[in-house]
Motif scaffolding. Structure first.
Motif, PDB file in Angstrom:
ATOM      1  N   PRO A   1       0.826  -1.180   0.235  1.00  0.00           N
ATOM      2  CA  PRO A   1       0.059  -0.037   0.107  1.00  0.00           C
ATOM      3  C   PRO A   1       1.071   1.243  -0.007  1.00  0.00           C
ATOM      4  O   PRO A   1       1.953   1.358   0.735  1.00  0.00           O
ATOM      5  CB  PRO A   1      -0.822  -0.275   1.339  1.00  0.00           C
ATOM      6  CG  PRO A   1       0.060  -1.078   2.183  1.00  0.00           C
ATOM      7  CD  PRO A   1       0.842  -1.881   1.226  1.00  0.00           C
ATOM      8  N   SER A   2       0.365   2.396  -0.372  1.00  0.00           N
ATOM      9  CA  SER A   2       1.103   3.596  -0.804  1.00  0.00           C
ATOM     10  C   SER A   2       0.889   4.537   0.486  1.00  0.00           C
ATOM     11  O   SER A   2       1.700   5.259   0.410  1.00  0.00           O
ATOM     12  CB  SER A   2       0.778   4.326  -2.069  1.00  0.00           C
ATOM     13  OG  SER A   2      -0.583   4.472  -2.115  1.00  0.00           O
ATOM     14  N   GLN A   3      -0.040   4.219   1.071  1.00  0.00           N
ATOM     15  CA  GLN A   3      -0.262   5.122   2.452  1.00  0.00           C
ATOM     16  C   GLN A   3       0.835   5.026   3.440  1.00  0.00           C
ATOM     17  O   GLN A   3       1.614   3.922   3.274  1.00  0.00           O
ATOM     18  CB  GLN A   3      -1.473   4.950   3.112  1.00  0.00           C
ATOM     19  CG  GLN A   3      -1.491   3.754   4.225  1.00  0.00           C
ATOM     20  CD  GLN A   3      -1.728   2.254   3.689  1.00  0.00           C
ATOM     21  OE1 GLN A   3      -2.022   2.274   2.430  1.00  0.00           O
ATOM     22  NE2 GLN A   3      -1.954   1.332   4.447  1.00  0.00           N
ATOM     23  N   LYS A   4       1.107   6.020   3.880  1.00  0.00           N
ATOM     24  CA  LYS A   4       2.338   6.170   4.928  1.00  0.00           C
ATOM     25  C   LYS A   4       1.997   5.433   6.205  1.00  0.00           C
ATOM     26  O   LYS A   4       0.583   5.442   6.964  1.00  0.00           O
ATOM     27  CB  LYS A   4       2.526   7.627   5.416  1.00  0.00           C
ATOM     28  CG  LYS A   4       3.636   7.952   6.394  1.00  0.00           C
ATOM     29  CD  LYS A   4       4.002   9.244   6.757  1.00  0.00           C
ATOM     30  CE  LYS A   4       5.427   9.044   7.543  1.00  0.00           C
ATOM     31  NZ  LYS A   4       5.691  10.499   8.072  1.00  0.00           N
ATOM     32  N   ILE A   5       2.783   4.744   6.664  1.00  0.00           N
ATOM     33  CA  ILE A   5       2.524   3.630   7.998  1.00  0.00           C
ATOM     34  C   ILE A   5       3.291   4.316   8.991  1.00  0.00           C
ATOM     35  O   ILE A   5       4.473   4.615   8.761  1.00  0.00           O
ATOM     36  CB  ILE A   5       3.256   2.135   7.734  1.00  0.00           C
ATOM     37  CG1 ILE A   5       2.825   1.440   6.330  1.00  0.00           C
ATOM     38  CG2 ILE A   5       2.899   1.361   8.653  1.00  0.00           C
ATOM     39  CD1 ILE A   5       1.479   1.306   6.130  1.00  0.00           C
ATOM     40  N   GLU A   6       2.628   4.547   9.980  1.00  0.00           N
ATOM     41  CA  GLU A   6       2.932   5.376  11.223  1.00  0.00           C
ATOM     42  C   GLU A   6       3.881   4.454  12.225  1.00  0.00           C
ATOM     43  O   GLU A   6       4.912   4.697  12.715  1.00  0.00           O
ATOM     44  CB  GLU A   6       1.948   6.093  12.126  1.00  0.00           C
ATOM     45  CG  GLU A   6       1.146   7.214  11.367  1.00  0.00           C
ATOM     46  CD  GLU A   6       1.992   8.361  10.930  1.00  0.00           C
ATOM     47  OE1 GLU A   6       2.810   8.429  11.936  1.00  0.00           O
ATOM     48  OE2 GLU A   6       1.861   8.984  10.140  1.00  0.00           O
ATOM     49  N   LYS A   7       3.189   3.199  12.423  1.00  0.00           N
ATOM     50  CA  LYS A   7       3.975   2.116  13.490  1.00  0.00           C
ATOM     51  C   LYS A   7       4.108   0.852  12.314  1.00  0.00           C
ATOM     52  O   LYS A   7       2.986   0.034  12.593  1.00  0.00           O
ATOM     53  CB  LYS A   7       3.138   1.852  14.549  1.00  0.00           C
ATOM     54  CG  LYS A   7       2.841   3.024  15.478  1.00  0.00           C
ATOM     55  CD  LYS A   7       4.037   3.247  16.316  1.00  0.00           C
ATOM     56  CE  LYS A   7       3.950   4.461  17.320  1.00  0.00           C
ATOM     57  NZ  LYS A   7       4.989   4.844  17.751  1.00  0.00           N
ATOM     58  N   PHE A   8       5.060   0.796  11.803  1.00  0.00           N
ATOM     59  CA  PHE A   8       5.287  -0.463  10.821  1.00  0.00           C
ATOM     60  C   PHE A   8       4.735  -1.607  11.593  1.00  0.00           C
ATOM     61  O   PHE A   8       4.279  -2.672  11.131  1.00  0.00           O
ATOM     62  CB  PHE A   8       6.699  -0.357  10.290  1.00  0.00           C
ATOM     63  CG  PHE A   8       6.795  -1.637   9.459  1.00  0.00           C
ATOM     64  CD1 PHE A   8       6.288  -1.401   8.103  1.00  0.00           C
ATOM     65  CD2 PHE A   8       7.319  -2.800   9.821  1.00  0.00           C
ATOM     66  CE1 PHE A   8       6.301  -2.663   7.057  1.00  0.00           C
ATOM     67  CE2 PHE A   8       7.686  -3.860   8.865  1.00  0.00           C
ATOM     68  CZ  PHE A   8       6.939  -3.771   7.629  1.00  0.00           C
ATOM     69  N   ARG A   9       5.400  -2.054  13.024  1.00  0.00           N
ATOM     70  CA  ARG A   9       5.227  -3.210  13.481  1.00  0.00           C
ATOM     71  C   ARG A   9       4.095  -3.637  13.694  1.00  0.00           C
ATOM     72  O   ARG A   9       3.545  -4.535  13.520  1.00  0.00           O
ATOM     73  CB  ARG A   9       6.062  -3.066  14.857  1.00  0.00           C
ATOM     74  CG  ARG A   9       5.940  -4.232  15.800  1.00  0.00           C
ATOM     75  CD  ARG A   9       6.868  -4.221  17.112  1.00  0.00           C
ATOM     76  NE  ARG A   9       6.749  -5.334  18.069  1.00  0.00           N
ATOM     77  CZ  ARG A   9       7.593  -6.213  18.086  1.00  0.00           C
ATOM     78  NH1 ARG A   9       8.706  -6.182  17.390  1.00  0.00           N
ATOM     79  NH2 ARG A   9       7.357  -7.350  18.986  1.00  0.00           N
TER      80      ARG A   9
END
Length: 182
Positions: free
Chosen positions: A66-74
């Protein structure tokens, strides 16, 4: 690779999304293989199925990032792995037992209803009827009609977080109701 190890998960993910560089995904793979495998093992209940599901999660990341920004990847990856396993279990046929305890998350059975037809025990049906309208609607749509959170949210014109909350609270209330009748 050593240079990539210095970046945060979120920065690596964003870099992977823009460049599709396998080396970047490999760093994330190394960091999170154990986490994803642990989640898959919990839900799948079988080591070989968990290994397969783990690989499928990482393949899915590569293919459909997905292209949305991930705030907390884990946290995001945990949810991706969990949902992947739930969908795999949901598509499987033949889970024999269908009773109230299946609505609770456990290591034994993850998704309560995997077959089209269900024969609810009278006790479960009675408890289902006692749920608040929102909880009952969301639980029925998710488990019996096999709708996603997003589909339920759209149909009920509510936020996805509210859907999750109604389902979680509904499961808890079903558990309490069933236990009180024993």
């Amino acid at each position: 690779m050593e240079l990539l190890d210095r970046f945060s998960d979120e920065a690596l993910w964003q870099g992977f999304v823009t460049e599709k560089d396998r080396k970047v995904l490999a760093v994330l793979y190394d960091r999170y293989l154990a986490l994803v495998y642990g989640v898959c093992l919990k839900y799948m209940g079988d080591k070989e199925e968990a290994k397969d599901a783990t690989m499928e999660v990482f393949e899915k990341l590569y293919e459909t990032s997905p292209s949305q920004k991930i705030e907390k990847f884990r946290s995001w990856l945990f949810v991706v792995a969990k949902n992947h396993c739930l969908m795999k279990l949901r598509s499987k046929k033949g889970i024999q037992e269908k009773s109230a305890h299946l609505f609770m998350e456990s290591t034994e059975v993850v998704h309560p209803l995997d077959e089209e037809e269900t024969d609810l025990t009278p006790q479960l049906q009675q408890c289902l009827e006692q749920l608040k309208t929102e909880q009952k609607g969301c639980v029925e749509m998710f488990y019996f009609n096999k709708k996603t959170y997003e589909e339920i949210a759209l149909k009920k014109s509510i936020d996805v977080k509210q859907v999750k909350s109604h389902i979680q609270n509904g499961k808890r209330n079903l558990k309490l109701c069933i236990e009180s009748k024993r």
